[in-house]
Scaffold this active site. Sequence first.
Site, PDB file in Angstrom:
ATOM      1  N   SER A 230      30.840 -23.564  -1.319  1.00 11.95           N
ATOM      2  CA  SER A 230      30.026 -22.574  -0.614  1.00 11.95           C
ATOM      3  C   SER A 230      29.302 -23.132   0.610  1.00 11.95           C
ATOM      4  O   SER A 230      28.849 -22.365   1.455  1.00 11.95           O
ATOM      5  CB  SER A 230      28.998 -21.956  -1.564  1.00 11.95           C
ATOM      6  OG  SER A 230      28.020 -22.900  -1.935  1.00 11.95           O
TER       7      SER A 230
ATOM      8  N   LYS B 246      21.811 -24.135  -0.782  1.00  9.24           N
ATOM      9  CA  LYS B 246      22.162 -23.297   0.365  1.00  9.24           C
ATOM     10  C   LYS B 246      21.290 -23.688   1.549  1.00  9.24           C
ATOM     11  O   LYS B 246      20.375 -24.505   1.441  1.00  9.24           O
ATOM     12  CB  LYS B 246      21.942 -21.800   0.062  1.00  9.24           C
ATOM     13  CG  LYS B 246      22.593 -21.273  -1.210  1.00  9.24           C
ATOM     14  CD  LYS B 246      24.100 -21.210  -1.122  1.00  9.24           C
ATOM     15  CE  LYS B 246      24.695 -20.719  -2.440  1.00  9.24           C
ATOM     16  NZ  LYS B 246      26.166 -20.846  -2.466  1.00  9.24           N
TER      17      LYS B 246
END
Length: 398
Positions: free
Chosen positions: A51, A168
Site C-alpha cells: 500500500s 500510511k
Amino acid sequence: MNYKFWKKKATDPNKKKSKTREWADAIIFAVIAATIIRVFFIEAYTIPTGSMERSLMIGDFLFVSKVNYGARIPMTPVAFPFAHHTMPVTGGKAYWEGVQWKYRRLPGLSDIKRNDVVVFNFPEGDTVALEAQDQNYYNLVRSMGHAAVNSQFTVTSRPVDKRENYIKRCIGIGGDVITIKNGIVSVNGKPEKLVPTGQITYAVQMKSSDVNFAVFTDLGFDINSDISSLGQQNTYQFVGTEEMMAEVKKLDFVLSVQEDTAPADYADISVFPQDKNRTWNVDNLGPITVPKKGWTVKLDSVTMPMYERAIRIYEGNKLEKSADGWLINGQKADTYTFKMDYYWMMGDNRHNSLDSRFFGFVPEDHVVGKALFIWMSVRDQGSFFSKIRWSRIFKGIH
C-alpha cells in the site's frame, strides 16, 4: 555448628549466584529493558503489503520512533512481552483487559505534520472476525449482515493499542479540508501532488501487439505484477510512478498513456462514509473537514454520516437518534465539540491502499509513532545475498 555463624554464612552478600539464577536475572533484565525501549523510544516494524509502494516496499524493515510525537502510555498494560494481540504458537489473546488505562501521551518532539509517514492502530479494528482477520469486520457486516457474520465467525473486540498496526502518509491534520478530484488530492483548496515515490494506475495503449515487455523491466517495472491487460486491443494497465511513466511515454511503440481514474459520476458505497446519498469513489471524494480538538460541528443529515463513528466510538459517547434530532449521553444536541485531534491518512500506492478513503479519520489516541528509516530490506525470491535490497539499507523515510 554455631548457629550465628551458619546464619551469617547463609545470608552473606558476597556469596555467588548460581548459573541458573544469573541466567534468570539476565533474561528478566533484558525483557524489562527491551520492553521499555519498545514502548517509550523505538520499535521495529515490517511492511507486509504494497500500500505504500514505491516509497516503502514489501520486505522493508523499519524503525519507528515513539519519541517524535510523544510515547503513548500503554492503555492495556498487562500483556505478554513482544506479542501484539495474539499469543505465538497457542493463539488466543496476548493481553488481559482487566486493567485498562485512559489515553495519555508523553510530551513529544513535534506534532504530526502533513506528509509524515505514520504508524497507527487500525481505527476499525475494534471488532474482528478471527477466522477472517484479513477482512474488515464492518465490510463483512455490510455484505453479509450482522447475524450471518456473528454466527459464522468468532467475533472479538480489541482495545485501541492492540488493534492491527497500519502505516500510511498523513495527508491532512485536524482542521484541514480534504478534497479528491480525478485522483488529485487537495488540502484546503491547494492541490497536493503525489510524492515522487508514490504510484497510481495508468492505461497504456501500444501501437501494435508486438511488444517486448522485457524493456519495461529496465524501467523498474515488475512485468508480472505491475502490468496487466485491460481487455482492450493493445491496451494495458500499468502501475508506476510519474517518473517511470514519463519514460514509458518516450518509447516509440507506445501510442498513449493516461491516468486510469474512476469517473466522477461513479458511486462506490465502500468508500467513506459508506453513504448512499454521496456519489464518491477513491478518485473523487469530499470535501471533508478533518476534526480538530475544540472544533464544533453541526449535527444534521449531511454531517452525521461522516462524524457519527468518531463521536460514538472514538470519543466514547452514547449517541442516539431521536424524533427531532440527536441525543448525546441522553441530552438533546444540535452540535458536538471534538475532544481529540484526527488525521487523514493515505497510502502512496493510491489505487492499492486501504486508507482513510475507506475507514475515515484516524484519532490521535491511535497514533503509534513516526517511521524514521529502513534498517533492512529483503525480497521474497533469490539467494541469501541477492534477496537483500542493499540500496535500501539505512535509507531514510521522507
